[in-house]
Design a protein around this motif. Structure first.
Motif, PDB file in Angstrom:
ATOM      1  N   GLN A  27       0.805  -1.208   0.000  1.00 52.47           N
ATOM      2  CA  GLN A  27       0.000   0.000   0.000  1.00 52.47           C
ATOM      3  C   GLN A  27       0.844   1.266   0.000  1.00 52.47           C
ATOM      4  OE1 GLN A  27      -2.521  -0.484   3.406  1.00 52.47           O
ATOM      5  NE2 GLN A  27      -3.700  -2.154   2.502  1.00 52.47           N
ATOM      6  N   ALA A  28       2.117   1.167   0.356  1.00 51.32           N
ATOM      7  CA  ALA A  28       2.966   2.352   0.407  1.00 51.32           C
ATOM      8  C   ALA A  28       3.122   2.939  -0.991  1.00 51.32           C
ATOM      9  CB  ALA A  28       4.331   2.009   0.994  1.00 51.32           C
ATOM     10  N   GLU A  29       3.135   4.261  -1.078  1.00 46.45           N
ATOM     11  CA  GLU A  29       3.268   4.945  -2.356  1.00 46.45           C
ATOM     12  C   GLU A  29       4.391   5.961  -2.251  1.00 46.45           C
ATOM     13  OE1 GLU A  29       0.450   7.064  -5.739  1.00 46.45           O
ATOM     14  OE2 GLU A  29      -0.370   6.520  -3.784  1.00 46.45           O
ATOM     15  N   THR A  30       5.191   6.058  -3.303  1.00 48.39           N
ATOM     16  CA  THR A  30       6.323   6.986  -3.321  1.00 48.39           C
ATOM     17  C   THR A  30       6.011   8.155  -4.245  1.00 48.39           C
ATOM     18  OG1 THR A  30       7.919   5.209  -2.909  1.00 48.39           O
ATOM     19  CG2 THR A  30       8.764   7.259  -3.865  1.00 48.39           C
ATOM     20  N   LYS A  53       4.370   7.139   8.135  1.00 46.99           N
ATOM     21  CA  LYS A  53       3.487   6.371   9.015  1.00 46.99           C
ATOM     22  C   LYS A  53       2.101   6.189   8.408  1.00 46.99           C
ATOM     23  CE  LYS A  53       5.801   7.842  13.272  1.00 46.99           C
ATOM     24  NZ  LYS A  53       5.658   8.605  14.549  1.00 46.99           N
ATOM     25  N   LYS A  54       1.778   7.049   7.454  1.00 50.83           N
ATOM     26  CA  LYS A  54       0.478   6.962   6.786  1.00 50.83           C
ATOM     27  C   LYS A  54       0.587   6.233   5.442  1.00 50.83           C
ATOM     28  CE  LYS A  54      -0.883  11.486   8.729  1.00 50.83           C
ATOM     29  NZ  LYS A  54      -1.974  11.025   9.624  1.00 50.83           N
ATOM     30  N   GLY A  55       1.776   5.644   5.159  1.00 45.47           N
ATOM     31  CA  GLY A  55       1.952   4.883   3.941  1.00 45.47           C
ATOM     32  C   GLY A  55       2.388   5.677   2.735  1.00 45.47           C
ATOM     33  N   LEU A  56       2.912   6.892   2.956  1.00 40.95           N
ATOM     34  CA  LEU A  56       3.355   7.729   1.842  1.00 40.95           C
ATOM     35  C   LEU A  56       4.846   8.018   1.987  1.00 40.95           C
ATOM     36  CD1 LEU A  56       2.431   9.323  -0.676  1.00 40.95           C
ATOM     37  CD2 LEU A  56       2.140  11.308   0.809  1.00 40.95           C
TER      38      LEU A  56
END
Length: 265
Positions: A27-30, A53-56
């Motif tokens: 789910q992490a997005e760069t 911490k919010k996946g970004l």
């Protein structure tokens, strides 16, 4: 009948934990965010772990001028930028056709006029030289600052972006020259005074307290985060703003910059 051997509990738990971790990683997005060196970059370094911490995952890309960050954003080379106020963005969109827009406020940088030769602007002699930025928005902002202090007058119809050609009264016969914003601090050795944006003043070791004229902190020049128009409704934009507009970031800005840079949320 042969009894089926069940998987040991510890293996079941390990598999479950790995699945959760794997799902989180998926789910992490760069995203890449363009900034100018100084406060914008420093603040995003504080935003970065909050967003993580919010996946970004935020990658900070520094640019040395005010043109390339919008060019890179419009081309899709970066996903956002944080370096400009709304009037500058509006002017860039009008002149260059960029399909980008602001999605949230960040910082306010009261503009200052500095001098190595004079302790007040009243000491600048008749015929003295004053450097302002060569882009229409910041240059116009500098002229309005001079006007607000009774030094020059510009055509009222010029609005927020007067040019040198719009000056209609210049009692001290000042020579107003235009330089690239990033080069303004270097011009201080050669001019009587120079208008310098806060991020470049900070890099040069100057603070707003050093300015011989300074802008009112309240005004239309609040800085923004910009993204491509096609991206404005994507979930990562909401995550980015939520990470930026936090008490932790506001406290950092207030403590680090002592009023020279102000949070605008």
């Amino acid at each position: 009948m042969q009894r089926r051997t069940s998987m040991p509990l510890r293996l079941v738990l390990s598999a479950a934990i790995a699945a959760v971790i794997g799902a989180g990683a998926a789910q992490a997005e760069t995203i890449k965010i363009g900034v100018t060196p100084g406060p914008h970059a420093q603040v995003l370094e504080v935003v970065k772990p909050i967003a993580a911490k919010k996946g970004l995952d935020i990658q900070i890309i520094e640019f040395s001028d005010y043109v390339i960050p919008n060019t890179a954003l419009d081309a899709g080379e970066i996903q956002a930028n944080s370096f400009q106020h709304q009037p500058y963005l509006d002017n860039q969109k009008k002149d260059r056709g960029f399909k980008i827009e602001s999605v949230g406020a960040t910082l306010n940088f009261p503009l200052g006029i500095y001098s190595k030769k004079h302790k007040s602007f009243a000491d600048v002699p008749a015929g003295g030289t004053v450097a302002i930025q060569n882009d229409p928005t910041n240059g116009g902002r500098s002229l309005l600052l001079l006007q607000a202090n009774g030094i020059i007058k510009v055509k009222p119809e010029a609005g927020l972006k007067p040019s040198v050609a719009d000056i209609i009264d210049n009692p001290k016969k000042l020579k107003i020259i235009e330089v690239e914003a990033a080069q303004a601090p270097r011009s201080l050795d050669d001019v009587d005074a120079a208008s310098i944006n806060t991020n470049y003043a900070t890099q040069a070791g100057l603070t707003l307290n050093d300015a011989i004229l300074k802008e009112d902190a309240k005004g239309p020049y609040v800085n923004v985060i910009a993204v491509r128009s096609v991206d404005k409704d994507k979930p990562w934009v909401k995550t980015l703003l939520a990470s930026y507009h936090t008490p932790e970031v506001k406290a950092f800005v207030q403590e680090k910059f002592k009023g020279a840079v102000l949070p605008s949320w």
